[in-house]
Motif scaffolding. Structure first.
Motif, PDB file in Angstrom:
ATOM      1  N   LEU A  82       0.825  -1.210   0.000  1.00 28.21           N
ATOM      2  CA  LEU A  82       0.000   0.000   0.000  1.00 28.21           C
ATOM      3  C   LEU A  82       0.864   1.268   0.000  1.00 28.21           C
ATOM      4  CD1 LEU A  82      -2.778  -1.151   2.486  1.00 28.21           C
ATOM      5  CD2 LEU A  82      -3.015  -0.821   0.007  1.00 28.21           C
ATOM      6  N   GLU A  83       2.006   1.221   0.655  1.00 28.05           N
ATOM      7  CA  GLU A  83       2.925   2.373   0.608  1.00 28.05           C
ATOM      8  C   GLU A  83       3.435   2.582  -0.811  1.00 28.05           C
ATOM      9  OE1 GLU A  83       4.906   2.960   4.938  1.00 28.05           O
ATOM     10  OE2 GLU A  83       5.678   1.248   3.796  1.00 28.05           O
ATOM     11  N   LYS A  86       0.658   4.334  -2.665  1.00 29.58           N
ATOM     12  CA  LYS A  86       0.620   5.765  -2.364  1.00 29.58           C
ATOM     13  C   LYS A  86       1.667   6.508  -3.181  1.00 29.58           C
ATOM     14  CE  LYS A  86      -1.070   9.192   0.053  1.00 29.58           C
ATOM     15  NZ  LYS A  86      -2.492   9.595  -0.098  1.00 29.58           N
ATOM     16  N   ASN A  87       2.839   5.930  -3.282  1.00 31.02           N
ATOM     17  CA  ASN A  87       3.920   6.556  -4.046  1.00 31.02           C
ATOM     18  C   ASN A  87       3.592   6.621  -5.532  1.00 31.02           C
ATOM     19  OD1 ASN A  87       6.757   7.593  -4.154  1.00 31.02           O
ATOM     20  ND2 ASN A  87       7.075   5.729  -5.357  1.00 31.02           N
ATOM     21  N   ASP A  88       2.838   5.644  -6.011  1.00 30.00           N
ATOM     22  CA  ASP A  88       2.501   5.557  -7.438  1.00 30.00           C
ATOM     23  C   ASP A  88       1.158   6.196  -7.775  1.00 30.00           C
ATOM     24  OD1 ASP A  88       4.842   4.288  -8.026  1.00 30.00           O
ATOM     25  OD2 ASP A  88       3.966   2.331  -8.449  1.00 30.00           O
ATOM     26  N   HIS A  89       0.533   6.867  -6.821  1.00 33.88           N
ATOM     27  CA  HIS A  89      -0.768   7.512  -7.018  1.00 33.88           C
ATOM     28  C   HIS A  89      -1.841   6.502  -7.431  1.00 33.88           C
ATOM     29  CE1 HIS A  89       0.532  11.743  -6.566  1.00 33.88           C
ATOM     30  NE2 HIS A  89       1.689  11.248  -6.952  1.00 33.88           N
ATOM     31  N   VAL A  90      -1.800   5.328  -6.806  1.00 39.41           N
ATOM     32  CA  VAL A  90      -2.865   4.338  -6.973  1.00 39.41           C
ATOM     33  C   VAL A  90      -3.973   4.688  -5.986  1.00 39.41           C
ATOM     34  CG1 VAL A  90      -3.513   1.904  -6.792  1.00 39.41           C
ATOM     35  CG2 VAL A  90      -1.294   2.547  -7.772  1.00 39.41           C
ATOM     36  N   LEU A  91      -5.146   5.033  -6.487  1.00 41.50           N
ATOM     37  CA  LEU A  91      -6.256   5.464  -5.636  1.00 41.50           C
ATOM     38  C   LEU A  91      -7.097   4.291  -5.139  1.00 41.50           C
ATOM     39  CD1 LEU A  91      -7.545   8.504  -7.735  1.00 41.50           C
ATOM     40  CD2 LEU A  91      -5.744   8.461  -5.992  1.00 41.50           C
ATOM     41  N   HIS A  92      -7.075   3.202  -5.896  1.00 39.20           N
ATOM     42  CA  HIS A  92      -7.900   2.044  -5.561  1.00 39.20           C
ATOM     43  C   HIS A  92      -7.168   0.798  -6.031  1.00 39.20           C
ATOM     44  CE1 HIS A  92     -11.438  -0.499  -5.027  1.00 39.20           C
ATOM     45  NE2 HIS A  92     -11.255  -0.954  -6.255  1.00 39.20           N
ATOM     46  N   THR A 126      -5.745   5.766   6.617  1.00 36.93           N
ATOM     47  CA  THR A 126      -4.583   6.650   6.754  1.00 36.93           C
ATOM     48  C   THR A 126      -3.986   7.098   5.427  1.00 36.93           C
ATOM     49  OG1 THR A 126      -3.001   4.813   6.905  1.00 36.93           O
ATOM     50  CG2 THR A 126      -3.994   5.588   8.962  1.00 36.93           C
ATOM     51  N   LEU A 127      -4.115   6.284   4.390  1.00 32.28           N
ATOM     52  CA  LEU A 127      -3.548   6.633   3.079  1.00 32.28           C
ATOM     53  C   LEU A 127      -4.613   7.031   2.068  1.00 32.28           C
ATOM     54  CD1 LEU A 127      -0.898   3.751   2.704  1.00 32.28           C
ATOM     55  CD2 LEU A 127      -0.554   6.054   3.636  1.00 32.28           C
ATOM     56  N   GLY A 128      -5.872   6.753   2.374  1.00 35.37           N
ATOM     57  CA  GLY A 128      -6.958   7.111   1.466  1.00 35.37           C
ATOM     58  C   GLY A 128      -7.071   6.211   0.258  1.00 35.37           C
TER      59      GLY A 128
END
Length: 339
Positions: A82-83, A86-92, A126-128
């Motif tokens: 999941l981190e 977040k770094n790769d702008h994966v929303l789902h 926490t990361l959305g």
């Protein structure tokens, strides 16, 4: 293009959580759980990830599975992925897991799924990053084994959105799983299946007609059958394609030979995904960049992969609309006319 792709909102639909085990994590978890590896250092483990064929991949993959023992292991594995999201702008993300890989060696189903779910819940809060969870059956095992696994999943029906089918297509026809897939659908699960990666185009037809899948994982052999491609276009049946994995595992010898750009041009609902990213060359941004560099696609064409993935996701309509709005906002900012 690189900056555009890095910040592009993305959705991942074909990801095996066991395939995100980085060399450093394999080494540390082996020490934590007192599992003996045939390597002395992290560098030795990292070197082993440079495998050259499918048998060596499966050998390394199974070795990695062996270090996963506790609920905390599955939490840590999922959180690390999941981190990266977040770094790769994966929303789902829609994560697959393979319980039979673990229950066969004595790890309880609950240990696996609870560790993953805790991390997914934390990732959302926490990361959305929103998520769905998919449970895959091993097609090299019996349908009876799959049926027993389905029964173990029943208490988690509200947490697992779909069942899938993965592992080697060779000598493992989809037809032997029709009963368990029918039972899964009756219980309220959606269905997906790996088909048409190494296996023939007939496997894709079987996945659609007999397993009644909502989308096909891989499906790249569809171009062997024009009628099938036309069906995929007209029905909007999605393909979750994994470009770097396809090259790493020898389905295509190099990215420029891949058919993903041709599928996009023909109007197939094709998506980009990372499959087993720790083993196969990279996560979502890496896969997007590999496709962009190989085919010189435009920014709108690259964004179409994200649009397709939102459409193909297992989100409810309002959630899809919200993601489409975020993607459209990003595109409006990037294509705003210069005065």
């Amino acid at each position: 293009m690189e900056g555009f792709i890095r910040a592009l909102p993305k959705v991942e639909l074909h990801l095996h959580i066991e395939g995100t085990l980085a060399p450093e994590m394999m080494y540390e978890m082996a020490k934590r759980n007192q599992v003996t590896l045939p390597y002395q250092t992290v560098a030795d483990v990292r070197a082993a990830y440079e495998f050259s064929d499918l048998p060596s991949f499966f050998s390394l993959y199974n070795l990695g599975i062996s270090v996963l023992r506790t609920e905390q292991d599955f939490y840590d594995l999922t959180w690390a992925y999941l981190e990266c999201c977040k770094n790769d702008h994966v929303l789902h993300t829609e994560i697959s897991f393979d319980p039979q890989l673990h229950t066969r060696r004595g790890v309880a189903f609950a240990t696996v799924v609870n560790g993953i779910l805790r991390a997914l819940q934390a990732g959302y809060s926490t990361l959305g990053i929103s998520n769905r969870l998919i449970m895959c059956f091993q097609r090299d095992l019996s349908e009876q084994d799959a049926l027993e696994t389905l029964q173990q999943a029943m208490p988690y029906k509200d947490k697992i959105i779909a069942v899938g089918l993965d592992s080697s297509e060779q000598e493992n026809p989809l037809e032997k799983f029709t009963q368990v897939f029918e039972m899964a659908r009756q219980a309220g699960f959606l269905t997906v299946a790996h088909a048409g990666e190494y296996g023939p185009v007939a496997n894709i037809w079987s996945a659609i007609e007999q397993l009644q899948v909502s989308r096909v994982d891989h499906g790249i052999r569809c171009t062997d059958d024009d009628e099938l491609v036309e069906h995929l276009v007209s029905s909007r049946t999605p393909l979750t394609v994994c470009p770097l994995s396809n090259v790493k595992l020898g389905v295509f010898s190099k990215m420029s030979e891949h058919n993903i750009a041709a599928l996009l041009e023909r109007g197939v609902c094709v998506t980009i995904n990372s499959d087993d990213p720790a083993y196969c060359g990279g996560y979502m941004t890496d896969n997007f960049m590999a496709v962009a560099n190989a085919f010189k696609l435009s920014k709108p064409e690259m964004a179409k992969f994200s649009w397709n993935a939102i459409e193909a996701s297992f989100l409810i309509p309002d959630e899809k609309t919200a993601l489409q709005a975020r993607l459209q906002h990003y595109l409006d900012l990037n294509f705003r006319p210069i005065i």
